[in-house]
Enzyme design. Structure first.
Site, PDB file in Angstrom:
ATOM      1  N   CYS A 133     -43.023 -23.986  40.641  1.00 45.44           N
ATOM      2  CA  CYS A 133     -43.735 -23.184  39.639  1.00 45.44           C
ATOM      3  C   CYS A 133     -42.876 -23.014  38.393  1.00 45.44           C
ATOM      4  CB  CYS A 133     -44.117 -21.823  40.218  1.00 45.44           C
ATOM      5  SG  CYS A 133     -45.080 -20.809  39.072  1.00 45.44           S
ATOM      6  N   CYS A 136     -43.259 -19.616  36.786  1.00 49.72           N
ATOM      7  CA  CYS A 136     -42.574 -18.537  37.510  1.00 49.72           C
ATOM      8  C   CYS A 136     -41.078 -18.553  37.277  1.00 49.72           C
ATOM      9  CB  CYS A 136     -42.830 -18.665  39.016  1.00 49.72           C
ATOM     10  SG  CYS A 136     -44.563 -18.769  39.510  1.00 49.72           S
ATOM     11  N   ASP A 137     -40.478 -19.739  37.335  1.00 49.72           N
ATOM     12  CA  ASP A 137     -39.023 -19.833  37.398  1.00 49.72           C
ATOM     13  C   ASP A 137     -38.351 -20.481  36.187  1.00 49.72           C
ATOM     14  OD1 ASP A 137     -39.148 -18.691  39.936  1.00 49.72           O
ATOM     15  OD2 ASP A 137     -39.432 -20.626  40.906  1.00 49.72           O
TER      16      ASP A 137
END
Length: 315
Positions: A133, A136-137
């Site tokens: 992701c 996300c990261d």
């Protein structure tokens, strides 16, 4: 046993549904599934979920959601639901141990699993440089070097997203062309800090306390096949997701990728013929091939619980 509301899955969607159902005095029963806390527990820190200005450990956040659901009376259990009979009401679900649960309403929030290459190093460095992701990261790799594996729209989108944060982004493409839409291909090719590695396969990763590089093979299987290593700080998979819906095939309407189809702006689930199944709803990544974000999943879990509550009032 029997319950007014059975929830499948313990990600942001499932726990949020349990919070709302619990507050409505429905006393929901939630089965956690194979991965308690859902996909989010595979990352380290969450910085884009509202309410955590300094970020939060992903596992801590999921534990707090669970505690909140339990505070309102949710019965949270370990285990996996492997079968559901929608032919009669109340519906009957069975666990992998063979236990039967009767339910007036069911919220399916079993999530989706990111597809991986199947390399042992992916598991070894999970949360230590390997991610599925970018949204996300990616923030954790500001001014660093990353690689994205894949050649479709998702891979190009992830590479472009990372290019705004990272010093350098390698796009590792197995074929000698991109499968992405023309506009996405153009954007990637115009990005100065994205380098496309056509006809490349990532066959491993290396590093002491996290990912420090990847092992690559160029033109695998050809006479001019070559192997080399490339230094990177982060390794992102963008080869697709697989919704956890195998046990629902033939019972509910699924799209060509296996995601549950919901009706309009609701979380209502239909059978294969498009007829709504009363009291059955879906939430989270299991019915969302587009956004796949914790906050979106939580919102759909709220909607599913409110719709379940409204349905129960008609019984």
């Amino acid at each position: 046993m029997s319950t007014k509301c059975l929830i499948l899955g313990s990600g942001p969607a499932g726990y949020t549904a349990a919070i709302y159902a619990g507050r409505a005095n429905i006393s929901p029963v939630l089965y956690c599934g194979p991965q308690t806390g859902g996909q989010l527990t595979q990352t380290t820190e969450v910085e884009n979920f509202p309410g955590y200005p300094n970020g939060v450990d992903a596992n801590q956040m999921m534990m707090e959601l669970r505690e909140q659901a339990e505070r309102f009376g949710a019965d949270i259990r370990d285990g996996i639901i492997t079968e559901i009979d929608f032919s009669k009401r109340p519906y009957v679900a069975k666990t992998e141990e063979g236990e039967s649960i009767e339910a007036d309403t069911i919220i399916i929030s079993t999530g989706a699993k990111a597809k991986y290459l199947g390399l042992p190093d992916e598991e070894k460095y999970n949360g230590m440089g390997v991610s599925a992701c970018a949204t996300c990261d990616g923030f954790f790799y500001r001014k660093k070097v990353t690689a994205v594996v894949g050649g479709g729209d998702t891979a190009c989108e992830d590479a472009l997203y990372l290019s705004k944060l990272c010093k350098k982004v390698y796009l590792v493409v197995r074929k000698n062309y991109l499968r992405a839409s023309d506009i996405m291909q153009q954007r990637v090719k115009e990005a100065e800090n994205i380098e496309i590695l056509f006809e490349h396969n990532a066959i491993g990763l290396y590093g002491e306390n996290g990912v420090e590089g990847m092992h690559l093979v160029k033109r695998k299987g050809e006479s001019d096949e070559s192997h080399y290593d490339l230094a990177i700080d982060g390794f992102f998979l963008a080869i697709g997701h697989k919704p956890v819906t195998e046990f629902l095939k033939g019972k509910v309407a699924l799209d060509e990728m296996g995601y549950i189809k919901t009706v309009g702006t609701t979380q209502q689930v239909c059978d294969e013929n498009g007829t709504p199944i009363p009291g059955v709803f879906a939430a989270g990544d299991v019915c969302d091939p587009v956004y796949r974000q914790a906050i979106v999943a939580a919102g759909s879990g709220c909607k599913a619980a409110l719709e379940a509550e409204k349905y129960l009032q008609t019984l």
